[in-house]
Design a protein around this motif. Sequence first.
Motif: not given
Length: 115
Positions: A24-32, A44-54, A98-102
């Motif tokens: 990431s070009s910015r701190s990943i702490l910015s992302y929820k 179709q594109r499919e979700l593989v894995a996710s990780i939250t800020a926590g 995800g950042i700022g609703g985008v």
Amino acid sequence: QAQLAESGGGLVPAGGSLRLSCASSRSILSYKKMAWYRQAAGKQRELVASITAGGVTDYRDSVKGRFIVSTDRSKNTMYLQMGSLEPDDTAVYYCSAGIGGVQIWGQGTQVTVSS
């Protein structure tokens, strides 16, 4: 604007391993939440894995026990460690955040698993 860049894709035989990186070009702490998606040819594109800020992780059923998603805050990077790869894992893998609703996306990296 934040940017994401994937790397680490390639050609691997069935049963092999790969580690994908998403810088990431910015701190990943910015992302929820950050996530890995994949898109196989004609599908179709499919979700593989996710990780939250926590640090809470989630996986699609077909990769549970084989893939591990993690982050390194000091490097502003998310990883996807993939093991016991199968031909059905062949796809372009994208990271997203995800950042700022985008939702922002990287350009993708090709993973090809040969049988």
